[in-house]
Design a protein around this motif. Sequence first.
Motif, PDB file in Angstrom:
ATOM      1  N   UNK A  50     -10.106 -13.150  -1.446  1.00 52.99           N
ATOM      2  CA  UNK A  50      -9.041 -12.546  -2.240  1.00 52.99           C
ATOM      3  C   UNK A  50      -8.584 -11.165  -1.769  1.00 52.99           C
ATOM      4  N   UNK A  51      -9.384 -10.468  -0.956  1.00 49.78           N
ATOM      5  CA  UNK A  51      -9.075  -9.066  -0.711  1.00 49.78           C
ATOM      6  C   UNK A  51      -8.847  -8.695   0.742  1.00 49.78           C
ATOM      7  N   UNK A  52      -9.610  -9.296   1.657  1.00 42.13           N
ATOM      8  CA  UNK A  52      -9.688  -8.756   3.006  1.00 42.13           C
ATOM      9  C   UNK A  52      -8.320  -8.626   3.669  1.00 42.13           C
ATOM     10  N   UNK A  53      -7.492  -9.652   3.558  1.00 38.13           N
ATOM     11  CA  UNK A  53      -6.207  -9.614   4.257  1.00 38.13           C
ATOM     12  C   UNK A  53      -5.345  -8.457   3.757  1.00 38.13           C
ATOM     13  N   UNK A  54      -5.208  -8.333   2.444  1.00 40.50           N
ATOM     14  CA  UNK A  54      -4.362  -7.274   1.890  1.00 40.50           C
ATOM     15  C   UNK A  54      -4.951  -5.893   2.132  1.00 40.50           C
ATOM     16  N   UNK A  55      -6.268  -5.756   1.968  1.00 37.14           N
ATOM     17  CA  UNK A  55      -6.902  -4.458   2.150  1.00 37.14           C
ATOM     18  C   UNK A  55      -6.802  -3.998   3.599  1.00 37.14           C
ATOM     19  N   UNK A  56      -6.928  -4.921   4.544  1.00 36.80           N
ATOM     20  CA  UNK A  56      -6.916  -4.539   5.951  1.00 36.80           C
ATOM     21  C   UNK A  56      -5.527  -4.089   6.411  1.00 36.80           C
ATOM     22  N   UNK A  57      -4.473  -4.416   5.666  1.00 34.15           N
ATOM     23  CA  UNK A  57      -3.110  -4.011   6.018  1.00 34.15           C
ATOM     24  C   UNK A  57      -2.609  -2.834   5.168  1.00 34.15           C
ATOM     25  N   UNK A  58      -3.464  -2.301   4.325  1.00 33.09           N
ATOM     26  CA  UNK A  58      -3.028  -1.273   3.371  1.00 33.09           C
ATOM     27  C   UNK A  58      -2.741   0.054   4.077  1.00 33.09           C
ATOM     28  N   UNK A  59      -1.665   0.724   3.642  1.00 30.85           N
ATOM     29  CA  UNK A  59      -1.315   2.068   4.108  1.00 30.85           C
ATOM     30  C   UNK A  59      -1.144   2.985   2.897  1.00 30.85           C
ATOM     31  N   UNK A  60      -1.837   4.118   2.857  1.00 31.96           N
ATOM     32  CA  UNK A  60      -1.620   5.057   1.748  1.00 31.96           C
ATOM     33  C   UNK A  60      -0.191   5.583   1.747  1.00 31.96           C
ATOM     34  N   UNK A  61       0.318   5.859   0.568  1.00 34.14           N
ATOM     35  CA  UNK A  61       1.676   6.364   0.389  1.00 34.14           C
ATOM     36  C   UNK A  61       1.680   7.862   0.698  1.00 34.14           C
ATOM     37  N   UNK A  62       2.043   8.219   1.927  1.00 34.52           N
ATOM     38  CA  UNK A  62       1.968   9.619   2.349  1.00 34.52           C
ATOM     39  C   UNK A  62       2.886  10.505   1.509  1.00 34.52           C
ATOM     40  N   UNK A  63       4.076  10.016   1.173  1.00 33.64           N
ATOM     41  CA  UNK A  63       5.004  10.826   0.392  1.00 33.64           C
ATOM     42  C   UNK A  63       4.426  11.173  -0.974  1.00 33.64           C
ATOM     43  N   UNK A  64       3.722  10.226  -1.595  1.00 37.50           N
ATOM     44  CA  UNK A  64       3.163  10.461  -2.925  1.00 37.50           C
ATOM     45  C   UNK A  64       1.873  11.268  -2.875  1.00 37.50           C
ATOM     46  N   UNK A  65       1.154  11.202  -1.761  1.00 30.18           N
ATOM     47  CA  UNK A  65      -0.193  11.781  -1.708  1.00 30.18           C
ATOM     48  C   UNK A  65      -0.280  13.088  -0.932  1.00 30.18           C
ATOM     49  N   UNK A  66       0.769  13.459  -0.227  1.00 33.61           N
ATOM     50  CA  UNK A  66       0.672  14.629   0.660  1.00 33.61           C
ATOM     51  C   UNK A  66       0.304  15.899  -0.103  1.00 33.61           C
ATOM     52  N   UNK A  67       0.807  16.063  -1.312  1.00 38.75           N
ATOM     53  CA  UNK A  67       0.506  17.253  -2.114  1.00 38.75           C
ATOM     54  C   UNK A  67      -0.486  16.961  -3.241  1.00 38.75           C
ATOM     55  N   UNK A  68      -1.090  15.805  -3.235  1.00 41.34           N
ATOM     56  CA  UNK A  68      -1.976  15.405  -4.335  1.00 41.34           C
ATOM     57  C   UNK A  68      -3.337  16.095  -4.226  1.00 41.34           C
ATOM     58  N   UNK A  69      -4.062  16.191  -5.342  1.00 40.08           N
ATOM     59  CA  UNK A  69      -5.379  16.835  -5.338  1.00 40.08           C
ATOM     60  C   UNK A  69      -6.449  15.891  -4.791  1.00 40.08           C
ATOM     61  N   UNK A  70      -6.547  15.814  -3.475  1.00 43.21           N
ATOM     62  CA  UNK A  70      -7.526  14.900  -2.890  1.00 43.21           C
ATOM     63  C   UNK A  70      -8.154  15.512  -1.660  1.00 43.21           C
ATOM     64  N   UNK A  71      -9.374  15.051  -1.382  1.00 41.99           N
ATOM     65  CA  UNK A  71     -10.149  15.432  -0.210  1.00 41.99           C
ATOM     66  C   UNK A  71     -10.461  14.157   0.553  1.00 41.99           C
ATOM     67  N   UNK A  72     -10.243  14.171   1.863  1.00 42.78           N
ATOM     68  CA  UNK A  72     -10.602  13.046   2.724  1.00 42.78           C
ATOM     69  C   UNK A  72     -11.879  13.439   3.462  1.00 42.78           C
ATOM     70  N   UNK A  73     -12.908  12.586   3.397  1.00 44.46           N
ATOM     71  CA  UNK A  73     -14.228  12.970   3.895  1.00 44.46           C
ATOM     72  C   UNK A  73     -14.861  11.864   4.717  1.00 44.46           C
ATOM     73  N   UNK A  74     -15.766  12.273   5.611  1.00 47.51           N
ATOM     74  CA  UNK A  74     -16.534  11.330   6.427  1.00 47.51           C
ATOM     75  C   UNK A  74     -17.993  11.770   6.438  1.00 47.51           C
ATOM     76  N   UNK A  75     -18.886  10.861   6.834  1.00 49.64           N
ATOM     77  CA  UNK A  75     -20.297  11.164   6.920  1.00 49.64           C
ATOM     78  C   UNK A  75     -20.631  11.918   8.198  1.00 49.64           C
ATOM     79  N   UNK A  76     -21.469  12.940   8.088  1.00 50.19           N
ATOM     80  CA  UNK A  76     -21.831  13.763   9.239  1.00 50.19           C
ATOM     81  C   UNK A  76     -22.472  12.943  10.353  1.00 50.19           C
ATOM     82  N   UNK A  77     -23.161  11.860   9.985  1.00 49.35           N
ATOM     83  CA  UNK A  77     -23.842  11.034  10.979  1.00 49.35           C
ATOM     84  C   UNK A  77     -22.949   9.931  11.540  1.00 49.35           C
TER      85      UNK A  77
END
Length: 265
Positions: A190-217
Amino acid sequence: MLDVPGARLYYEVRGSGPVLLVMLGGSTDPAMAAPLAEILSARYTVITYDRRGYSRSPLSQPFGGHPVEQHASDALHLLDAAGPAPACLFATHAGALIAFDLLARRPERVRRLVAHEPPVYELLPDAERWRLMTAEALDRFEREGAGPAMRLMGEETGMAAPGPPGPGLPEWLRDMLTRIAANAEPNLRHELRAFSRYLPDAAALREAPLVVAYGAEDQGTLFHRTTLAVAGHLGRYAVELPGDHVGYLRQPAAFAEALHACLSA
């Protein structure tokens, strides 16, 4: 349990204070976030939950054709049940995609989002490789079942699914691993195909209160690459959190402190 259109959501609440909704992805189970939730419950009202069709959240209607939006709507129902104040979100892997959609559509409901290693393959220079991997995994799923498809994805992404529970494990861990194994089927179907093609809405999120993070390892891994690509897409820098892709499970105390710093900055 919370009744939502087409499903009943199982959720757990710990602690008191501002609401923090924890959103995992893939075929994982929210018991993986329990150690983190216990630590953070000293500062937050922490909500963990099973997505519709996973673990302990049964469907009452078939999955719809837009799973990212459907899961985001479910998360909004949980936030509404918790109260009117804007909530914090910690979302990892595919959970981050759901959180991006929620924040883009209903920014007034989110105080801050920490999006950890979002798997946005479409932003990578070799996006076509990951489209082919998804197609091959789904083809293998139809021909051979969930196990071979998940093994292929684990080999390609470097994130192998856990094996079946062995003897001698604590009961809670056996139950969690059993649920994770069963979650592979709805994830693929039910999910893999749609999730793998997903793109965040840059126009809506560019000024939004969010942090993008990755693991140090995880530097140099696929999900480090996708995190940097998402950060560039949204016009911000990626920050580092302790551990690897599941640092919240392997190093919950250190992860909790770093996450709190991101949420309260």
